[in-house]
Design a protein around this motif. Structure first.
Motif, PDB file in Angstrom:
ATOM      1  N   ARG A  12      11.961 -51.252  22.496  1.00  0.00           N
ATOM      2  CA  ARG A  12      11.895 -51.235  21.026  1.00  0.00           C
ATOM      3  C   ARG A  12      12.405 -49.991  20.417  1.00  0.00           C
ATOM      4  NH1 ARG A  12       6.725 -53.401  21.224  1.00  0.00           N
ATOM      5  NH2 ARG A  12       5.905 -51.871  20.033  1.00  0.00           N
ATOM      6  N   ALA A  13      11.955 -48.934  21.039  1.00  0.00           N
ATOM      7  CA  ALA A  13      12.492 -47.508  20.475  1.00  0.00           C
ATOM      8  C   ALA A  13      14.218 -47.422  20.431  1.00  0.00           C
ATOM      9  CB  ALA A  13      12.181 -46.329  21.000  1.00  0.00           C
ATOM     10  N   PHE A  14      14.823 -47.955  21.659  1.00  0.00           N
ATOM     11  CA  PHE A  14      16.024 -47.851  21.309  1.00  0.00           C
ATOM     12  C   PHE A  14      16.780 -48.949  20.627  1.00  0.00           C
ATOM     13  CE2 PHE A  14      15.669 -45.444  25.303  1.00  0.00           C
ATOM     14  CZ  PHE A  14      16.626 -44.403  25.049  1.00  0.00           C
ATOM     15  N   ALA A  15      16.156 -49.966  20.213  1.00  0.00           N
ATOM     16  CA  ALA A  15      16.559 -51.100  19.701  1.00  0.00           C
ATOM     17  C   ALA A  15      16.458 -50.935  18.298  1.00  0.00           C
ATOM     18  CB  ALA A  15      16.144 -52.413  20.014  1.00  0.00           C
ATOM     19  N   GLU A  16      15.438 -50.200  17.721  1.00  0.00           N
ATOM     20  CA  GLU A  16      15.224 -49.821  16.328  1.00  0.00           C
ATOM     21  C   GLU A  16      16.137 -48.560  16.010  1.00  0.00           C
ATOM     22  OE1 GLU A  16      10.950 -48.928  15.487  1.00  0.00           O
ATOM     23  OE2 GLU A  16      10.524 -51.032  16.283  1.00  0.00           O
ATOM     24  N   ALA A  17      16.402 -47.876  16.664  1.00  0.00           N
ATOM     25  CA  ALA A  17      17.481 -46.844  16.577  1.00  0.00           C
ATOM     26  C   ALA A  17      18.814 -47.330  16.512  1.00  0.00           C
ATOM     27  CB  ALA A  17      17.367 -45.660  17.431  1.00  0.00           C
ATOM     28  N   GLY A  18      19.075 -48.440  16.953  1.00  0.00           N
ATOM     29  CA  GLY A  18      20.566 -49.081  16.994  1.00  0.00           C
ATOM     30  C   GLY A  18      21.320 -48.722  18.249  1.00  0.00           C
ATOM     31  N   TYR A  19      20.502 -48.239  19.174  1.00  0.00           N
ATOM     32  CA  TYR A  19      21.146 -47.766  20.731  1.00  0.00           C
ATOM     33  C   TYR A  19      20.604 -48.831  21.758  1.00  0.00           C
ATOM     34  CZ  TYR A  19      22.756 -43.446  18.634  1.00  0.00           C
ATOM     35  OH  TYR A  19      23.321 -42.585  17.970  1.00  0.00           O
ATOM     36  N   LYS A  20      21.732 -48.775  22.868  1.00  0.00           N
ATOM     37  CA  LYS A  20      21.201 -49.636  23.943  1.00  0.00           C
ATOM     38  C   LYS A  20      21.340 -48.554  25.187  1.00  0.00           C
ATOM     39  CE  LYS A  20      23.091 -53.482  26.546  1.00  0.00           C
ATOM     40  NZ  LYS A  20      24.048 -54.353  26.694  1.00  0.00           N
ATOM     41  N   PRO A  21      20.253 -48.612  25.926  1.00  0.00           N
ATOM     42  CA  PRO A  21      20.402 -47.794  27.162  1.00  0.00           C
ATOM     43  C   PRO A  21      21.186 -48.696  28.327  1.00  0.00           C
ATOM     44  CG  PRO A  21      18.274 -48.817  26.892  1.00  0.00           C
ATOM     45  CD  PRO A  21      19.051 -49.213  25.767  1.00  0.00           C
ATOM     46  N   GLU A  22      21.900 -47.698  28.857  1.00  0.00           N
ATOM     47  CA  GLU A  22      22.847 -48.134  29.956  1.00  0.00           C
ATOM     48  C   GLU A  22      22.380 -47.231  31.343  1.00  0.00           C
ATOM     49  OE1 GLU A  22      26.734 -48.635  28.700  1.00  0.00           O
ATOM     50  OE2 GLU A  22      26.368 -49.922  27.027  1.00  0.00           O
TER      51      GLU A  22
END
Length: 67
Positions: free
Chosen positions: A57-67
Motif C-alpha cells: 500500500r505504501a507504494f500504491a498510495e504514493a503513485g509508484y509501482k515496485p518492479e
C-alpha cells in the motif's frame, strides 16, 4: 501502515516518474530493518487490494509501482 509512512512521504516528494531504491535505501528511509521476506519480489508487488499488506500500500498510495 505506520512503519511504512516514512516511505510514502519520501516517495510523494519525488519528482521523477521512476525512483530506484535499494533495500538499504528503504531501510534508511524507514529507520529500521526490512523483514527477510522482503527479498521475495512477490512481497513488494502491488495488487490493488484494499487489504494489501502495508509495504504494498505504501507504494500504491504514493503513485509508484515496485518492479
Amino acid at each position: 501502515m505506520a512503519k511504512y509512512d516514512p516511505l510514502v512521504r519520501y516517495l510523494r516528494r519525488q519528482k521523477a516518474l521512476e525512483v530506484e531504491l535499494s533495500f538499504r535505501d528503504i531501510e534508511r528511509i524507514l529507520g529500521g530493518l526490512l523483514p527477510k521476506a522482503s527479498a521475495n519480489p512477490q512481497w513488494w508487488l502491488v495488487d490493488g487490494a484494499a487489504l494489501a499488506p502495508p509495504q504494498q500500500r505504501a507504494f500504491a498510495e504514493a503513485g509508484y509501482k515496485p518492479e
